[in-house]
Write a protein that holds these residues in place. Structure first.
Motif, short mmCIF file in Angstrom:
data_model
loop_
_atom_site.label_atom_id
_atom_site.label_comp_id
_atom_site.label_asym_id
_atom_site.label_seq_id
_atom_site.Cartn_x
_atom_site.Cartn_y
_atom_site.Cartn_z
N VAL A 101 0.84 -1.20 0.00
CA VAL A 101 0.00 0.00 0.00
C VAL A 101 0.88 1.25 0.00
O VAL A 101 2.06 1.21 0.37
N CYS A 102 0.26 2.35 -0.39
CA CYS A 102 0.93 3.64 -0.30
C CYS A 102 0.03 4.57 0.51
O CYS A 102 -1.13 4.78 0.15
N VAL A 103 0.56 5.08 1.61
CA VAL A 103 -0.20 6.02 2.44
C VAL A 103 0.31 7.42 2.13
O VAL A 103 1.52 7.66 2.18
N VAL A 104 -0.61 8.31 1.78
CA VAL A 104 -0.22 9.68 1.43
C VAL A 104 -0.81 10.63 2.46
O VAL A 104 -2.03 10.67 2.66
N GLY A 105 0.05 11.39 3.13
CA GLY A 105 -0.41 12.34 4.15
C GLY A 105 -0.01 13.75 3.78
O GLY A 105 1.11 14.00 3.34
N ALA A 116 -2.60 4.92 10.36
CA ALA A 116 -3.01 4.05 9.25
C ALA A 116 -1.79 3.28 8.73
O ALA A 116 -1.85 2.06 8.53
N ALA A 117 -0.67 3.99 8.55
CA ALA A 117 0.56 3.33 8.07
C ALA A 117 0.99 2.26 9.07
O ALA A 117 1.38 1.14 8.69
N GLN A 118 0.93 2.60 10.36
CA GLN A 118 1.32 1.62 11.40
C GLN A 118 0.41 0.39 11.36
O GLN A 118 0.87 -0.74 11.49
N ALA A 119 -0.90 0.62 11.17
CA ALA A 119 -1.85 -0.50 11.17
C ALA A 119 -1.64 -1.40 9.95
O ALA A 119 -1.69 -2.63 10.05
N GLU A 126 3.50 -4.24 2.95
CA GLU A 126 4.67 -3.40 2.68
C GLU A 126 4.12 -1.99 2.47
O GLU A 126 3.18 -1.81 1.67
N VAL A 127 4.67 -1.03 3.19
CA VAL A 127 4.04 0.29 3.21
C VAL A 127 4.99 1.39 2.71
O VAL A 127 6.04 1.65 3.31
N ASP A 128 4.62 2.01 1.60
CA ASP A 128 5.30 3.23 1.17
C ASP A 128 4.51 4.40 1.76
O ASP A 128 3.28 4.36 1.77
N VAL A 129 5.23 5.42 2.22
CA VAL A 129 4.54 6.59 2.75
C VAL A 129 5.07 7.83 2.04
O VAL A 129 6.28 8.01 1.90
#
Ligand code: NAD
Ligand code: FES
Length: 284
Positions: A101-105, A116-119, A126-129
């Motif tokens: 996933v990619c989390v955009v803040g 959300a990224a932590q969850a 695998e998390v891109d931020v």
């Protein structure tokens, strides 16, 4: 009454508070929100939960001091109490079953993007931020994002820190380079969420946005938080706050969010003038 057990200024206009609220802490999940009221006359203000400590029985919130109530909350200190702190409300972020996933803040929205990224990470993704701020002096939660993300991309509008450009510049670059995501989750100012959706649409990437319409009761009764998603009316407080961004009517959301802007500005100005006058009277 709910005690403020910790207060930390993250930048000149953004504050973190940890509130003693054991029943909220017990059930809280990423993506959910609370509604606070400073005192009996106070307005109800929704804030998404930034973190919780079930053992200590505390819930953390991060807020920008922009209006009457958030300025008043920011004036309270550790050891002070607030009248109401209701939650957890809304549906949690759906983190299961996603591999990448990619989390955009964006800006203050990063306070919500972090849990959300932590969850997602805890659920095995695998998390891109990608986080974006106007400039270096207002960057928040960098260390926490570094710990939560597999890859962190920090952007500033003016290039004073990280890479120069909006979050959408980096997202476009990653998607064009062939990076594939099961989901992009965007949280921040409404124009940012709208343009994240426009960026992902041609690539066919499922995109979720966390909406922040005006709320009153937070229980689906008043209709204040209504948004249009896929042509249907939804209540962000009970059906959301997260929705399929490609189906959201952003123009309507922007217009509804602007309804009380003038009134809010006037109330905040009047209050500041009264406080200033009281201060002068006390000095005399
Ligand atoms: P900001 O205006 O400083 O923007 C933060 C970042 O978002 C920018 O650095 C940029 O990378 C990106 N961005 C902004 N406009 C964009 C655009 N048109 N296209 C692409 N990217 C764009 O943000 P701020 O002042 O920290 O945020 C304040 C706003 O965020 C308020 O309106 C507040 O209501 C909203 N907010 C929303 C949520 C939510 O739940 N969605 C949570 C907190 C705050
Ligand atoms: Fe009243 Fe959602 S805040 S229906």
């Amino acid at each position: 009454m709910y005690k403020i057990v910790r207060k930390k200024e993250l930048n000149p206009s953004v504050t973190l508070m940890e509130i003693e609220a054991p029943f909220v802490a017990k059930k809280a999940k990423a993506g959910q929100f609370i509604i606070f009221r400073i005192d009996e006359m106070g307005e109800r203000v929704p804030l998404t939960i930034t973190g919780y400590d079930r053992e200590k029985g505390t819930v953390s919130i991060i807020f920008q001091k922009v209006g009457f109530s958030t300025i008043a909350l920011g004036n309270l200190n550790e050891g002070d109490y607030i009248r109401d702190f209701v939650g957890p409300l809304g549906r949690p972020t759906e983190v299961e079953g996603k591999k990448r996933v990619c989390v955009v803040g964006g800006g203050v929205g990063c306070a919500i993007a972090l849990p959300a990224a932590q969850a997602f990470r805890e659920a095995g993704a695998e998390v891109d931020v990608i986080v974006g701020f106007r400039s270096k002096d207002i960057v928040i939660l960098e260390e926490e994002f570094r710990a939560a993300a597999n890859n962190l991309y920090l952007m500033t509008d003016d290039g004073s820190y990280g890479e120069k450009g909006f979050v959408t510049v980096k997202l476009q670059e990653l998607l064009e380079s062939g990076r594939e995501y099961d989901e992009v989750l965007a949280i921040g100012p409404v124009p940012m969420m709208k343009f994240v959706c426009k960026t992902t649409e041609p690539f066919g990437v499922h995109t979720i946005v966390s909406l922040n319409p005006i709320m009153v009761d937070g229980t689906g009764m008043c209709g204040g938080c209504r948004v249009t998603v896929g042509g249907e009316t939804k209540f962000a407080c009970v059906d959301g706050p997260e929705f399929d961004g490609h189906k959201v009517d952003f123009a309507e959301l922007m217009s509804r969010n602007g309804v009380y802007k003038e009134r809010e500005a006037q109330v905040t100005k009047d209050h500041a003038c009264r406080m200033e006058a009281m201060g002068k009277a006390l000095i005399k």
